[in-house]
Design an enzyme around this catalytic site. Structure first.
Site, PDB file in Angstrom:
ATOM      1  N   ARG A  61       0.829  -1.211   0.000  1.00  0.00           N
ATOM      2  CA  ARG A  61       0.000   0.000   0.000  1.00  0.00           C
ATOM      3  C   ARG A  61       0.861   1.259   0.000  1.00  0.00           C
ATOM      4  O   ARG A  61       0.469   2.300  -0.518  1.00  0.00           O
ATOM      5  CB  ARG A  61      -0.956  -0.005   1.194  1.00  0.00           C
ATOM      6  CG  ARG A  61      -1.877   1.210   1.257  1.00  0.00           C
ATOM      7  CD  ARG A  61      -3.145   0.920   2.056  1.00  0.00           C
ATOM      8  NE  ARG A  61      -2.874   0.485   3.406  1.00  0.00           N
ATOM      9  CZ  ARG A  61      -2.703   1.318   4.450  1.00  0.00           C
ATOM     10  NH1 ARG A  61      -2.769   2.616   4.284  1.00  0.00           N
ATOM     11  NH2 ARG A  61      -2.483   0.832   5.643  1.00  0.00           N
ATOM     12  N   TYR A 114     -15.181  15.440 -17.659  1.00  0.00           N
ATOM     13  CA  TYR A 114     -15.653  14.063 -17.552  1.00  0.00           C
ATOM     14  C   TYR A 114     -16.698  13.967 -16.439  1.00  0.00           C
ATOM     15  O   TYR A 114     -16.568  14.594 -15.387  1.00  0.00           O
ATOM     16  CB  TYR A 114     -14.470  13.140 -17.278  1.00  0.00           C
ATOM     17  CG  TYR A 114     -14.838  11.733 -16.892  1.00  0.00           C
ATOM     18  CD1 TYR A 114     -15.636  10.950 -17.725  1.00  0.00           C
ATOM     19  CD2 TYR A 114     -14.389  11.180 -15.694  1.00  0.00           C
ATOM     20  CE1 TYR A 114     -15.982   9.658 -17.369  1.00  0.00           C
ATOM     21  CE2 TYR A 114     -14.726   9.889 -15.339  1.00  0.00           C
ATOM     22  CZ  TYR A 114     -15.522   9.136 -16.169  1.00  0.00           C
ATOM     23  OH  TYR A 114     -15.870   7.852 -15.812  1.00  0.00           O
ATOM     24  N   ASP A 186      -5.884  17.173 -16.326  1.00  0.00           N
ATOM     25  CA  ASP A 186      -6.101  15.792 -16.764  1.00  0.00           C
ATOM     26  C   ASP A 186      -5.587  15.676 -18.199  1.00  0.00           C
ATOM     27  O   ASP A 186      -6.114  16.304 -19.111  1.00  0.00           O
ATOM     28  CB  ASP A 186      -7.587  15.463 -16.682  1.00  0.00           C
ATOM     29  CG  ASP A 186      -7.886  13.993 -16.992  1.00  0.00           C
ATOM     30  OD1 ASP A 186      -7.140  13.388 -17.793  1.00  0.00           O
ATOM     31  OD2 ASP A 186      -8.869  13.469 -16.452  1.00  0.00           O
ATOM     32  N   LYS A 211      -6.829   4.156 -19.855  1.00  0.00           N
ATOM     33  CA  LYS A 211      -7.034   4.493 -21.259  1.00  0.00           C
ATOM     34  C   LYS A 211      -5.779   4.230 -22.085  1.00  0.00           C
ATOM     35  O   LYS A 211      -5.345   3.092 -22.194  1.00  0.00           O
ATOM     36  CB  LYS A 211      -7.515   5.940 -21.370  1.00  0.00           C
ATOM     37  CG  LYS A 211      -8.619   6.334 -20.379  1.00  0.00           C
ATOM     38  CD  LYS A 211      -9.837   5.429 -20.414  1.00  0.00           C
ATOM     39  CE  LYS A 211     -11.049   5.986 -19.698  1.00  0.00           C
ATOM     40  NZ  LYS A 211     -10.999   6.017 -18.229  1.00  0.00           N
TER      41      LYS A 211
END
Length: 397
Positions: A61, A114, A186, A211
């Site tokens: 983590r 988005y 972004d 993506k």
């Protein structure tokens, strides 16, 4: 790889980030360190690692060799100093926003965004007394008027999803930094192959690595990159670790595999997209085509200045109503009706009914989209086949 030499993008995407650690057993490809926990030699080793005197590992983590390699490589490609890998693009976006904002602050977002990013800014953050302002960031005068002493972050996409709106990064950064405001961008649509916002002054770049970074539709992941190593350390241990949005080592390994062909894929994606955009522009049943590579596109000149290419996302409006748009997306045979983007396959969708469903329908036009807008993520199939498929679908209306 020589750390002191500047290599080209394709070389960097294959080799960068692994200079300090040799792969076990001289393996060509890095292994997947599929472990949750790492062991210590003794308590002194524990002390050094826990106090960051050592770069060894404790728990995945917090970090892991596979994740670290991916983070280093992404930082190199975006020309940043360090990055943080996340379990998804939205984990990256929300963590970065929370890291900069506190109750009483406000964030300025571009009017086209988005759907889930819009929901975080307009629904989630206000629950923690963080306000928002929706601004057309292509209008710099409007931006300056909306900034106040509580504005701490300006967040946007360029090209924007789904109308491909281009925002002038340098000018927004200049306005923001003169007021002590952070700029978060972004860069999912462009990828570092076509655009590197950090070199234009942005403070943080985020990606949905699901993506183009992956490129194969088999990973959900995100990443945030900055030139500020101290900030990245804070983002990793105060936010990613505490919120728990950790990327799995296997996904990091898949992303490293995807990065090897990022440049090759983006060149093919764009080559196809330019031809598809020109085809659509000349089709009798198409009313408008939104693609930065077209000279008729409103943001074309800014895109030419701040990007090295125009990407492979296209949106368009047909000469017809919503039912006709539905016929088009229902009629394709090669393209796949799906959310997401950046895969080898051509994907098609109706944003207002899918990726941007969170926008109120009565305000769609205000936010730069319509119910009937069609978005295409142009794949790397033979472009003649893509065009024939779209032509057959368009002829159905």
């Amino acid at each position: 790889m020589d750390k002191n030499k500047k290599y080209g993008f394709d070389t960097t995407s294959i080799h960068a980030g692994g200079e300090d650690e040799k792969n076990p057993k001289n393996a060509l490809n890095p292994p997947i360190f599929q472990t949750s926990t790492f062991v210590f030699n003794d308590t002194e080793h524990v002390r050094k690692v826990m106090s960051f005197e050592s770069s060894d590992y404790v728990y995945t983590r917090g970090n892991n060799p596979t994740l670290r390699l991916f983070e280093n490589r992404m930082a190199a490609l975006e020309e940043g100093k360090a990055s943080v890998a996340f379990a998804s693009g939205m984990a990256a976006i929300s963590s970065v926003l929370f890291s900069f904002l506190k109750p009483g602050n406000n964030v300025i977002i571009n009017k086209t965004l988005y759907g889930s990013s819009y929901s975080v800014a307009t629904q989630l953050l206000p629950k923690y007394n963080v306000n928002y302002k929706v601004v057309d960031l292509s209008n710099l005068d409007s931006l300056e008027k909306q900034i106040d002493e509580s504005t701490k972050v300006i967040y946007f996409e360029t090209p924007a999803n789904p109308n491909l709106k281009i925002i002038d990064i340098k000018n927004v950064v200049e306005i923001a930094h003169s007021r002590g405001i952070k700029v978060v961008i972004d860069n999912t649509f462009a990828t570092p192959y076509f655009q590197r916002p950090l070199t234009l002054g942005a403070d943080v770049v985020v990606h949905s690595a699901t993506k183009y970074i992956s490129g194969h539709g088999d990973v959900v992941a995100g990443v945030a990159i900055s030139k500020d190593e101290e900030y990245i350390h804070k983002l990793k241990f105060d936010y990613m670790c505490e919120f728990g949005g950790v990327m799995s080592p296997f996904n990091a390994w898949l992303l490293l595999r995807g990065l090897k062909t990022l440049g090759v894929r983006m060149r093919e994606h764009e080559r196809n997209a330019i031809k598809v955009a020109k085809f659509l522009s000349n089709h009798p049943n198409v009313k408008e085509v939104l693609y930065p590579g077209l000279e008729s596109f409103q943001g074309h000149n800014i895109a030419k200045e701040q990007m090295d290419g125009f990407g492979a996302m296209i949106s368009f409006e047909i000469k017809g109503e919503l039912d006709d748009a539905k016929k088009v997306v229902d009629s394709v045979k090669l393209a796949q009706l799906a959310v997401s983007l950046g895969d080898c396959e051509t994907l098609i969708e109706l944003p207002a009914a899918m990726t941007h469903l969170g926008y109120p329908k009565e305000k769609l036009e205000e936010f730069g989209l319509t119910e009937s807008m069609i978005r295409i993520s142009v794949g790397i199939e033979n472009v003649e086949d893509i065009i024939e498929d779209l032509d057959n679908a368009l002829c159905n209306i």
